[in-house]
Design a protein around this motif. Structure first.
Motif, PDB file in Angstrom:
ATOM      1  N   THR A  15      83.359 110.321 128.009  1.00  0.00           N
ATOM      2  CA  THR A  15      83.383 111.851 128.341  1.00  0.00           C
ATOM      3  C   THR A  15      85.066 111.312 127.988  1.00  0.00           C
ATOM      4  OG1 THR A  15      82.079 112.419 130.100  1.00  0.00           O
ATOM      5  CG2 THR A  15      84.167 113.400 130.022  1.00  0.00           C
ATOM      6  N   ASP A  16      85.680 112.462 128.000  1.00  0.00           N
ATOM      7  CA  ASP A  16      87.441 112.868 127.866  1.00  0.00           C
ATOM      8  C   ASP A  16      88.439 112.576 128.580  1.00  0.00           C
ATOM      9  OD1 ASP A  16      87.192 115.342 128.742  1.00  0.00           O
ATOM     10  OD2 ASP A  16      87.820 116.066 126.435  1.00  0.00           O
ATOM     11  N   LYS A  17      89.051 112.504 129.298  1.00  0.00           N
ATOM     12  CA  LYS A  17      89.866 113.033 130.897  1.00  0.00           C
ATOM     13  C   LYS A  17      89.217 113.750 130.979  1.00  0.00           C
ATOM     14  CE  LYS A  17      93.301 110.302 131.031  1.00  0.00           C
ATOM     15  NZ  LYS A  17      95.053 110.252 131.138  1.00  0.00           N
ATOM     16  N   GLU A  18      89.481 115.101 130.672  1.00  0.00           N
ATOM     17  CA  GLU A  18      89.552 116.381 131.236  1.00  0.00           C
ATOM     18  C   GLU A  18      88.385 116.612 132.087  1.00  0.00           C
ATOM     19  OE1 GLU A  18      90.530 120.110 132.646  1.00  0.00           O
ATOM     20  OE2 GLU A  18      91.770 118.715 131.793  1.00  0.00           O
ATOM     21  N   GLU A  19      86.581 116.173 131.207  1.00  0.00           N
ATOM     22  CA  GLU A  19      85.803 116.384 131.717  1.00  0.00           C
ATOM     23  C   GLU A  19      85.514 114.834 133.224  1.00  0.00           C
ATOM     24  OE1 GLU A  19      83.878 115.265 128.256  1.00  0.00           O
ATOM     25  OE2 GLU A  19      83.235 116.969 127.549  1.00  0.00           O
ATOM     26  N   ILE A  20      86.515 114.198 132.817  1.00  0.00           N
ATOM     27  CA  ILE A  20      86.536 113.585 134.431  1.00  0.00           C
ATOM     28  C   ILE A  20      87.185 114.040 135.269  1.00  0.00           C
ATOM     29  CG2 ILE A  20      87.620 111.330 135.338  1.00  0.00           C
ATOM     30  CD1 ILE A  20      87.192 109.612 131.589  1.00  0.00           C
ATOM     31  N   ARG A  21      88.099 114.473 134.841  1.00  0.00           N
ATOM     32  CA  ARG A  21      89.010 115.167 135.586  1.00  0.00           C
ATOM     33  C   ARG A  21      88.395 116.421 136.994  1.00  0.00           C
ATOM     34  NH1 ARG A  21      91.524 119.775 137.483  1.00  0.00           N
ATOM     35  NH2 ARG A  21      91.075 120.195 135.388  1.00  0.00           N
TER      36      ARG A  21
END
Length: 109
Positions: A15-21
């Motif tokens: 997962t990328d950072k935006e999806e983590i957020r």
């Protein structure tokens, strides 16, 4: 081993950072102590915060992934050698470094 942080946020490991957020924000709204008064869920909210803190920071995530893949070992034995890595200490150190870095960034901008 502690609970898998990816499963805490219900996201895949790539997962990328935006999806983590986004996953964090969704769960934080659901389990935030002021919104959800159930005292049993406070620990779950703290676990969500820890997962987000480790996975959102690039350096912390690298260390966590190395631990998760078995390239860094954690021994829970009582008679641990001093030179062995201790995961809770590593996580606290990474969080502390991240906080110091954030504080320096805020003070300089």
């Amino acid at each position: 081993m502690t609970k898998d942080f990816y499963s805490v946020l219900d996201i895949p490991a790539d997962t990328d950072k935006e999806e983590i957020r986004q996953a964090y924000m969704h769960l934080a709204r659901k389990y935030y102590p002021d919104v959800n008064k159930d005292p049993k869920l406070k620990a779950q909210f703290e676990e969500i915060n820890m997962a987000y803190t480790i996975l959102y920071d690039d350096e912390s995530r690298i260390f966590y992934n190395l631990y998760r893949e078995g390239e860094i070992e954690y021994s829970a034995q009582e008679n641990q050698a001093e030179d062995e890595l201790n995961l809770p200490v590593i996580i606290l150190f990474i969080v502390w470094i991240s906080l110091i870095g954030s504080l320096i960034w805020v003070l300089t901008n």
